[in-house]
Design a protein around this motif. Structure first.
Motif, PDB file in Angstrom:
ATOM      1  N   ILE A   8      38.825  88.344  -1.208  1.00  0.00           N
ATOM      2  CA  ILE A   8      39.562  88.092  -2.448  1.00  0.00           C
ATOM      3  C   ILE A   8      38.810  88.634  -3.660  1.00  0.00           C
ATOM      4  O   ILE A   8      39.420  89.145  -4.615  1.00  0.00           O
ATOM      5  CB  ILE A   8      39.842  86.586  -2.613  1.00  0.00           C
ATOM      6  N   LYS A  12      40.566  91.237  -6.304  1.00  0.00           N
ATOM      7  CA  LYS A  12      40.749  90.990  -7.736  1.00  0.00           C
ATOM      8  C   LYS A  12      39.956  91.978  -8.590  1.00  0.00           C
ATOM      9  O   LYS A  12      40.392  92.343  -9.687  1.00  0.00           O
ATOM     10  CB  LYS A  12      40.378  89.540  -8.058  1.00  0.00           C
ATOM     11  N   ASP A  39      46.907  84.837 -11.437  1.00  0.00           N
ATOM     12  CA  ASP A  39      45.908  84.286 -10.513  1.00  0.00           C
ATOM     13  C   ASP A  39      46.420  83.029  -9.823  1.00  0.00           C
ATOM     14  O   ASP A  39      46.144  82.800  -8.636  1.00  0.00           O
ATOM     15  CB  ASP A  39      44.609  83.981 -11.257  1.00  0.00           C
ATOM     16  N   ASN A  43      46.493  82.747  -5.897  1.00  0.00           N
ATOM     17  CA  ASN A  43      45.746  81.650  -5.260  1.00  0.00           C
ATOM     18  C   ASN A  43      46.665  80.796  -4.389  1.00  0.00           C
ATOM     19  O   ASN A  43      46.260  80.321  -3.319  1.00  0.00           O
ATOM     20  CB  ASN A  43      45.051  80.794  -6.314  1.00  0.00           C
ATOM     21  N   LYS A  46      47.203  82.681  -1.210  1.00  0.00           N
ATOM     22  CA  LYS A  46      46.028  82.571  -0.331  1.00  0.00           C
ATOM     23  C   LYS A  46      46.014  81.217   0.378  1.00  0.00           C
ATOM     24  O   LYS A  46      45.764  81.129   1.591  1.00  0.00           O
ATOM     25  CB  LYS A  46      44.752  82.760  -1.151  1.00  0.00           C
ATOM     26  N   GLU A  47      46.289  80.171  -0.355  1.00  0.00           N
ATOM     27  CA  GLU A  47      46.316  78.829   0.244  1.00  0.00           C
ATOM     28  C   GLU A  47      47.412  78.734   1.313  1.00  0.00           C
ATOM     29  O   GLU A  47      47.195  78.192   2.405  1.00  0.00           O
ATOM     30  CB  GLU A  47      46.550  77.785  -0.850  1.00  0.00           C
ATOM     31  N   SER A 112      49.861  90.103  -3.237  1.00  0.00           N
ATOM     32  CA  SER A 112      50.198  88.868  -2.519  1.00  0.00           C
ATOM     33  C   SER A 112      50.617  89.161  -1.078  1.00  0.00           C
ATOM     34  O   SER A 112      50.230  88.447  -0.143  1.00  0.00           O
ATOM     35  CB  SER A 112      51.305  88.107  -3.254  1.00  0.00           C
TER      36      SER A 112
END
Length: 603
Positions: A8, A12, A39, A43, A46-47, A112
């Motif tokens: 990650i 970024k 972000d 995030n 990602k979760e 994403s």
């Protein structure tokens, strides 16, 4: 399974610092977003990927999609992917507000999707193809079709596909025979078969909307006679109820990789009751489909980049944990009484890991670059800017589709080698990544097709203007790199490759001008590999420029070790990969013609 599948921090860094995603937010189209909101979205993705995608990656390979009782049975996480894909904006992200979308920058949507594909490349395709099919309806269909299908597709309740390939016509779309017969009621009767339809059917979809290419009776032959139709698995009757639309799932294809991603054989109109609705004008179907192909090809390159990154993460973790052998002492001997060292200490293992890193991160930078061009085109109101970036996007698209998938396969192969015998065993995940990535160089036009597109269409485009724009971008980075002592020799090296590129084209272009296109394109694959190395070299130099500048300025966003690792990897690429352009150029300018069929017996 490895503990991690994506970097990650690097994502970024490339997204915000190297490619400047925040600069896009000054446009009216993206003004509702700031870096914090972007972000938050990434995030959350990602979760979601940690929880719902990555843990099921191996399981989906071991329990593949399977034809049963007239439908395709898929893993239960497909249901989660589609429902959450609708709720979280995974499907609707890049669509306009007025269409029910989030109006996200495409570069953020791309980032994403990259996270999801690195976590589990079997699942995002179901949502991705639904998005692509909905995009075609939004851009080209009438309001009735939009209102009927798009909301359900963006919510994830209905799936979507693109139906191009037929049993007798693979990439040669001019040979398709699926027939459309006009009726008095305003719809067409569809009859024919389509194969290799990804996500073409499964038990969790209430309905699947197929965007299908067919030939209206009496249409011109070849690609000029192809039209595009909306053909749902279930159609709405006059009372608004879903009824069978005579779309039959004939079979599925059992595959070497991506086994959890259903690939189907579909039949249309077996009972002469399959209704299809024309999208846009008749005989323009291929044009419509290819207008959406840029985003589709970015998606394929993105998948290759994601798998190569996931494989690199698994290889790196193994190399940091596996003791094997001993380091050589200064006298060239090994001390048998010493404890074995970790394999990451061995130079050859480090070489393979650096190759993986350079390909994975270079591919990601390339994919993000194309997505940024896509956003600039969509958001600018300046016609000159739009034209410039349209040409740049057209120029890089074949490379975006090809390099991450071809070099990605090489990268994952090296990952298998890092693990040695364990890499070949099903207990370790590298063999699955190796099987999964192999299809990506075939998706959306094979490497041969992309190579002919690059050399045959894109290089001569607008009398070479697209190529000149790309070379100008590269030269701008060279000028920046020359400001740093650490990067100056690399900049000069890449500058020499620009000169070599012109030599290669000076040799090849006369064949095209003479009308000898078979000779001109005979080694198009080699030219693709050649120019890909130049472009990735440029992107690595650009990464190194940002890293070196941040080092000198003491930028605290990332550690000193992080920035130094980027510069080190650039130097690795320039030592081990970029020199391959020399041998490729030698082959491209070689006088012998050995692959054109001259009726001489060679096989």
């Amino acid at each position: 399974m490895a503990k991690e599948y994506v970097d990650i921090a690097t994502l970024k860094f490339l997204l915000y610092q190297v490619h400047g995603a925040e600069t896009l937010l000054s446009s009216e189209r993206f003004q509702d977003y700031d870096k914090d909101s972007l972000d938050l979205f990434l995030n959350a993705i990602k979760e979601f990927s940690d929880r719902e995608l990555f843990p099921y990656f191996k399981e989906m390979d071991e329990a593949p999609a399977m034809y049963k009782n007239g439908t395709i049975m898929v893993h239960k996480q497909v249901d989660v992917m589609m429902r959450k894909g609708g709720e979280m904006g995974i499907i609707s992200g890049p669509f306009d507000y007025g269409e029910g979308g989030l109006q996200l920058p495409f570069i953020i949507h791309t980032a994403s999707a990259y996270i999801q594909e690195a976590a589990n490349n079997h699942l995002p395709g179901y949502a991705g193809l639904t998005q692509g099919a909905a995009e075609l309806i939004v851009h080209f269909a009438n309001e009735d079709l939009k209102e009927t299908y798009v909301p359900k597709m963006l919510s994830g309740a209905w799936g979507g596909t693109m139906c191009l390939t037929e049993p007798q016509a693979g990439s040669s779309l001019s040979d398709i025979t699926t027939k459309a017969t006009k009726t008095q009621e305003g719809y067409y009767r569809i009859s024919g078969q389509k194969i290799f339809i990804s996500g073409g059917d499964h038990q969790y979809a209430e309905n699947i909307v197929h965007l299908l290419l067919a030939r209206i009776e009496g249409a011109p032959s070849g690609t000029k006679g192809i039209s595009l139709f909306v053909v749902p698995k279930l159609r709405l009757d006059k009372d608004g109820k879903l009824i069978n639309n005579d779309v039959l799932t004939v079979a599925d294809f059992q595959k070497m990789g991506q086994r959890g991603y259903a690939t189907t054989h579909l039949g249309f109109g077996d009972k002469d009751d399959c209704h299809g609705w024309l999208v846009g004008e008749a005989h323009k179907g291929l044009k419509y489909m290819f207008l959406m192909m840029n985003s589709a090809r970015i998606s394929v390159g993105r998948g290759g980049a994601a798998i190569s990154m996931a494989a690199y993460q698994a290889s790196l973790e193994y190399a940091n944990e596996r003791p094997q052998g001993r380091k050589l002492s200064n006298d060239g001997k090994k001390d048998p009484d010493e404890n074995p060292c970790l394999i990451i200490e061995h130079p050859d293992v480090r070489r393979m890991l650096l190759l993986q890193k350079s390909i994975a991160e270079g591919s990601l930078s390339l994919v993000l670059l194309a997505a940024k061009y896509y956003d600039i085109i969509a958001s600018t109101k300046n016609p000159d800017t739009k034209e410039k970036y349209s040409l740049l996007l057209e120029m890089v698209i074949p490379i975006v589709k090809t390099y991450p998938t071809e070099a990605g396969t090489l990268s994952v192969s090296n990952g298998v080698q890092v693990l040695g015998g364990y890499g070949f065993c099903s207990d370790f995940i590298l063999q699955q990544y190796y099987r999964d990535i192999r299809i990506f160089s075939i998706y959306e036009g094979t490497t041969g097709i992309q190579s002919q597109d690059l050399l045959g269409r894109k290089v001569p485009m607008e009398n070479g203007e697209a190529l000149e724009l790309l070379l100008t971008e590269i030269l701008h980075t060279l000028e920046e790199a020359m400001e740093f002592d650490e990067l100056r020799s690399s900049a000069k090296n890449l500058g020499d490759k620009i000169k070599l590129t012109r030599e290669v084209l000076d040799f090849l272009m006369p064949f095209a001008k003479e009308g000898n296109y078979e000779r001109y394109l005979a080694d198009a694959n080699l030219f693709m590999e050649y120019l890909s190395h130049v472009v990735i070299g440029w992107l690595w130099l650009d990464i190194a420029v940002h890293a070196q500048r941040n080092l000198q300025q003491g930028d605290p966003a990332y550690s000193k070790a992080f920035y130094e690792s980027k510069i080190h990897t650039m130097k690795f690429y320039f030592k081990y990969e970029l020199p391959k352009t020399n041998s490729l150029a030698e082959s491209l300018m070689h006088p012998d013609v050995l692959t054109i069929n001259t009726k001489k017996e060679v096989f």
